[in-house]
Write a protein that holds these residues in place. Structure first.
Motif, PDB file in Angstrom:
ATOM      1  N   LEU A  18      27.722 -73.697 -41.060  1.00 33.14           N
ATOM      2  CA  LEU A  18      27.041 -72.835 -39.841  1.00 33.14           C
ATOM      3  C   LEU A  18      27.726 -73.915 -39.221  1.00 33.14           C
ATOM      4  O   LEU A  18      27.704 -74.060 -38.115  1.00 33.14           O
ATOM      5  N   GLY A  19      26.811 -75.605 -39.235  1.00 31.29           N
ATOM      6  CA  GLY A  19      27.057 -76.557 -38.498  1.00 31.29           C
ATOM      7  C   GLY A  19      28.506 -77.146 -38.745  1.00 31.29           C
ATOM      8  O   GLY A  19      28.533 -77.434 -37.504  1.00 31.29           O
ATOM      9  N   ALA A  20      29.201 -76.659 -39.073  1.00 30.93           N
ATOM     10  CA  ALA A  20      30.951 -77.344 -38.898  1.00 30.93           C
ATOM     11  C   ALA A  20      31.482 -76.170 -38.723  1.00 30.93           C
ATOM     12  O   ALA A  20      32.805 -76.772 -37.965  1.00 30.93           O
ATOM     13  N   ASP A  21      31.152 -74.483 -37.377  1.00 30.72           N
ATOM     14  CA  ASP A  21      31.772 -73.529 -36.957  1.00 30.72           C
ATOM     15  C   ASP A  21      30.554 -73.178 -36.383  1.00 30.72           C
ATOM     16  O   ASP A  21      30.515 -71.868 -37.077  1.00 30.72           O
ATOM     17  N   GLU A  22      30.783 -72.663 -35.186  1.00 32.80           N
ATOM     18  CA  GLU A  22      29.414 -72.576 -34.822  1.00 32.80           C
ATOM     19  C   GLU A  22      30.353 -71.633 -34.218  1.00 32.80           C
ATOM     20  O   GLU A  22      29.921 -70.384 -32.916  1.00 32.80           O
ATOM     21  N   ARG A  23      31.681 -70.545 -34.442  1.00 37.55           N
ATOM     22  CA  ARG A  23      32.828 -69.611 -33.136  1.00 37.55           C
ATOM     23  C   ARG A  23      31.569 -69.063 -33.673  1.00 37.55           C
ATOM     24  O   ARG A  23      30.816 -68.148 -34.814  1.00 37.55           O
ATOM     25  N   PRO A  24      31.761 -67.364 -32.673  1.00 35.27           N
ATOM     26  CA  PRO A  24      30.345 -66.200 -32.856  1.00 35.27           C
ATOM     27  C   PRO A  24      30.989 -65.402 -33.663  1.00 35.27           C
ATOM     28  O   PRO A  24      31.814 -63.748 -33.335  1.00 35.27           O
ATOM     29  N   THR A  25      31.699 -65.435 -34.932  1.00 30.04           N
ATOM     30  CA  THR A  25      32.551 -64.318 -35.799  1.00 30.04           C
ATOM     31  C   THR A  25      32.371 -64.150 -37.063  1.00 30.04           C
ATOM     32  O   THR A  25      30.300 -64.165 -37.362  1.00 30.04           O
ATOM     33  N   GLY A  26      32.513 -63.027 -37.853  1.00 26.60           N
ATOM     34  CA  GLY A  26      31.831 -62.405 -39.039  1.00 26.60           C
ATOM     35  C   GLY A  26      31.310 -63.041 -39.968  1.00 26.60           C
ATOM     36  O   GLY A  26      30.059 -62.416 -40.204  1.00 26.60           O
ATOM     37  N   ALA A  27      32.324 -64.064 -40.691  1.00 25.36           N
ATOM     38  CA  ALA A  27      31.882 -64.999 -40.926  1.00 25.36           C
ATOM     39  C   ALA A  27      29.909 -66.026 -40.402  1.00 25.36           C
ATOM     40  O   ALA A  27      29.787 -66.528 -41.804  1.00 25.36           O
ATOM     41  N   ARG A  28      30.220 -66.446 -40.061  1.00 22.59           N
ATOM     42  CA  ARG A  28      29.023 -66.936 -39.370  1.00 22.59           C
ATOM     43  C   ARG A  28      27.997 -65.846 -38.968  1.00 22.59           C
ATOM     44  O   ARG A  28      26.879 -66.386 -39.764  1.00 22.59           O
ATOM     45  N   ALA A  29      28.206 -64.436 -38.719  1.00 24.79           N
ATOM     46  CA  ALA A  29      26.950 -64.190 -39.001  1.00 24.79           C
ATOM     47  C   ALA A  29      26.625 -63.528 -40.048  1.00 24.79           C
ATOM     48  O   ALA A  29      25.337 -63.100 -40.757  1.00 24.79           O
ATOM     49  N   LYS A  30      27.255 -63.269 -41.403  1.00 23.00           N
ATOM     50  CA  LYS A  30      26.866 -63.203 -42.386  1.00 23.00           C
ATOM     51  C   LYS A  30      26.000 -64.788 -43.040  1.00 23.00           C
ATOM     52  O   LYS A  30      24.763 -64.698 -43.836  1.00 23.00           O
ATOM     53  N   ALA A  31      26.585 -65.998 -42.402  1.00 23.40           N
ATOM     54  CA  ALA A  31      26.099 -66.728 -43.457  1.00 23.40           C
ATOM     55  C   ALA A  31      25.088 -66.965 -42.685  1.00 23.40           C
ATOM     56  O   ALA A  31      23.997 -67.513 -43.247  1.00 23.40           O
ATOM     57  N   LEU A  32      24.295 -66.446 -41.224  1.00 25.34           N
ATOM     58  CA  LEU A  32      23.204 -66.571 -40.882  1.00 25.34           C
ATOM     59  C   LEU A  32      22.222 -65.668 -41.711  1.00 25.34           C
ATOM     60  O   LEU A  32      21.087 -66.412 -42.097  1.00 25.34           O
ATOM     61  N   ASN A  33      22.737 -64.790 -41.866  1.00 25.56           N
ATOM     62  CA  ASN A  33      21.795 -63.344 -42.623  1.00 25.56           C
ATOM     63  C   ASN A  33      21.588 -64.911 -44.086  1.00 25.56           C
ATOM     64  O   ASN A  33      20.337 -64.273 -44.644  1.00 25.56           O
ATOM     65  N   GLY A  34      22.606 -64.937 -44.975  1.00 18.61           N
ATOM     66  CA  GLY A  34      22.212 -65.659 -45.810  1.00 18.61           C
ATOM     67  C   GLY A  34      21.061 -66.711 -45.960  1.00 18.61           C
ATOM     68  O   GLY A  34      20.266 -66.965 -46.954  1.00 18.61           O
ATOM     69  N   VAL A  35      21.252 -67.838 -44.950  1.00 21.05           N
ATOM     70  CA  VAL A  35      20.111 -69.031 -44.471  1.00 21.05           C
ATOM     71  C   VAL A  35      18.843 -68.568 -43.838  1.00 21.05           C
ATOM     72  O   VAL A  35      17.754 -68.933 -44.956  1.00 21.05           O
ATOM     73  N   VAL A  36      18.761 -67.257 -43.784  1.00 17.84           N
ATOM     74  CA  VAL A  36      17.586 -66.923 -43.565  1.00 17.84           C
ATOM     75  C   VAL A  36      16.887 -65.893 -44.859  1.00 17.84           C
ATOM     76  O   VAL A  36      16.055 -66.411 -45.183  1.00 17.84           O
ATOM     77  N   MET A  37      18.095 -65.219 -45.545  1.00 14.96           N
ATOM     78  CA  MET A  37      17.435 -65.685 -46.702  1.00 14.96           C
ATOM     79  C   MET A  37      17.334 -66.557 -48.159  1.00 14.96           C
ATOM     80  O   MET A  37      15.938 -66.377 -48.413  1.00 14.96           O
ATOM     81  N   MET A  38      17.622 -67.325 -47.814  1.00  9.47           N
ATOM     82  CA  MET A  38      17.011 -68.976 -48.752  1.00  9.47           C
ATOM     83  C   MET A  38      15.916 -69.567 -47.871  1.00  9.47           C
ATOM     84  O   MET A  38      14.837 -69.951 -49.209  1.00  9.47           O
TER      85      MET A  38
END
Length: 466
Positions: A210-230
């Motif tokens: 997430l820190g390496a790419d802050e563009r508002p993409t679907g991949a970022r949105a999904k990874a944000l869900n992942g980090v919340v899960m962790m």
């Protein structure tokens, strides 16, 4: 020197003993100009591997080097797709003891793999092979993700078996400029990391991506869900959860929005905001129903039951748990069935039906153990401790509770708020039944248990004094 002898013995069909000896003697003196600080055994082994490598055909040498791209071995299918391996050459490397096979996996001893990796770097193909390797395991992770729900044993096992390769793929992508692919792979692995207890590693990987790419993409949105899960049961990641929900809404992703809403509900529950969490879980149930996702509808229903219980609506909470159990059994969804059994066991314990509680918890714990779901195993140890404290077996309750808490600490996992409340009540009952000396002894015994030993103790599969 078993490995060196094995490599030499693999050549007896092609060379005489005298020829083998002659070739080894030709190789060993070449080491005198090398790293003199290496132990003689290691230098001799390196020479033997080098000698064996030089006797390979060009095709065998190429495949030998390429296979070094894998970590922890690979399947034949992976070798064929990533390295263009053919079965005859694979068999030849097996015959020469440069490659090993265990069931359906092919692998190298680490000393041999290190030598092969040196050859791969020299070949000029290393970057290309690492890229193909990363593409292959990204595809595997994304293929696996939808299967990690009702009956996920097979796919969880497959991902665990390939975990070193998945780590290597992430390393490759992180070292490149393919930041969106890094986000995709980390996001696809989130459920696996969560269910198998790799929360610290998963959180670190996701935050890095997430820190390496802050563009508002679907991949970022999904990874944000992942980090919340962790981090749901750790440092509460409310800003990440809110960002995930907002981004999924901005992208018009109904499925991602439902997931983010559900995760934000868990974050709020962990903060103690049960009313707001209940509202989000109500919305999540409706959203997942509209999407036709029965698994997540039940998952949200189970979470909603927990909020009803926290807010004192025990009748509705029990009805929701009973509904989850019935529907999970209809769907043959083992995971939700085990969760519902755990939920219902609490009502049985609170009503003094301890044997019913034990029966439900035994059934669910056997499932969690078989699945390798570490977090639920630790939760089950807490549930068994509560049951035993109610039944009056304070010594065993203390051992199981201390084991659960120590294993949380050892694995870098935080104790969820709902579990912490149960643990406090259990500890109070235990302290009311044991004197200080007996409590201290039982507590230390529990802290010394491995997770397998603690689970066996809870299930009555191990002697209490063993």
């Amino acid at each position: 020197m078993p490995l060196a002898l094995e490599l030499a013995a693999a050549r007896v069909k092609a060379l005489s003993s005298a020829q083998i000896l002659e070739r080894l003697e030709q190789r060993l003196p070449l080491l005198t100009g090398g790293a003199r600080d290496l132990p003689e055994r290691q230098r001799t082994l390196h020479a033997t591997i080098q000698w064996s490598h030089e006797l390979l055909t060009a095709e065998e040498q190429r495949l030998f080097a390429r296979l070094a791209v894998f970590r922890g071995g690979c399947t034949l299918g992976a070798a064929e797709e990533v390295t263009e391996a053919d079965l005859d050459t694979v068999q030849s490397l097996l015959d020469k003891s440069l490659l090993r096979q265990t069931q359906e996996r092919f692998w190298m001893l680490e000393t041999i793999r290190e030598y092969a990796a040196e050859r791969l770097e020299e070949s000029g193909e290393a970057e290309k092979l690492r890229g193909r390797h990363a593409e292959f395991f990204l595809a595997l992770a994304e293929e696996a993700e939808p299967h990690l729900r009702g009956r996920p044993r097979e796919w969880l096992g497959r991902l665990e078996q390939e975990h070193d390769n998945l780590r290597a793929a992430l390393d490759t992508l992180e070292a490149s400029t393919e930041t969106q692919l890094t986000l995709r792979l980390a996001g696809a692995l989130s459920v696996f990391w969560y269910m198998r207890g790799h929360l610290v590693e998963g959180g670190r990987r996701l935050e890095s991506a997430l820190g390496a790419d802050e563009r508002p993409t679907g991949a970022r949105a999904k990874a944000l869900n992942g980090v919340v899960m962790m981090a749901t049961y750790g440092a509460v990641p409310k800003p990440r959860a809110e960002e995930a929900l907002a981004l999924h809404r901005e992208l018009g992703d109904a499925r991602g929005t439902a997931d983010s809403r559900h995760l934000l509900g868990h974050v709020l529950a962990e903060e103690g905001d049960f009313s707001r969490a209940q509202q989000l879980f109500e919305e999540s149930v409706r959203a997942f129903e509209e999407l036709g996702d029965e698994h997540f509808t039940l998952l949200a229903t189970y979470a909603l039951a927990g909020m009803c219980q926290e807010l004192g609506d025990i009748e509705r909470a029990r009805a929701l748990d009973e509904e989850t159990l019935r529907r999970a059994r209809d769907l043959n969804n083992e995971r939700l069935e085990a969760m519902a059994l755990d939920g219902l066991s609490g009502y049985a314990r609170d009503e003094g039906r301890v044997e019913d509680a034990f029966s439900m918890n035994r059934e669910s714990l056997r499932y969690w153990r078989d699945l390798g779901d570490v977090q639920h195993e630790l939760d089950s140890l807490s549930r068994f401790a509560a049951n035993h404290s109610v039944a009056g077996d304070a010594e065993l309750a203390a051992r199981l509770l201390s084991s659960s808490l120590a294993l949380h600490e050892e694995m870098g996992l935080s104790v969820p708020l709902y579990q912490a409340g149960r643990n406090e009540a259990t500890l109070a009952r235990i302290r009311g039944l044991l004197d200080d000396a007996a409590f201290a002894e039982a507590w230390e015994q529990g802290r010394a248990l491995t997770i397998d030993e603690a689970v066996a103790l809870a299930l009555g599969e191990a002697e209490r004094d063993a």
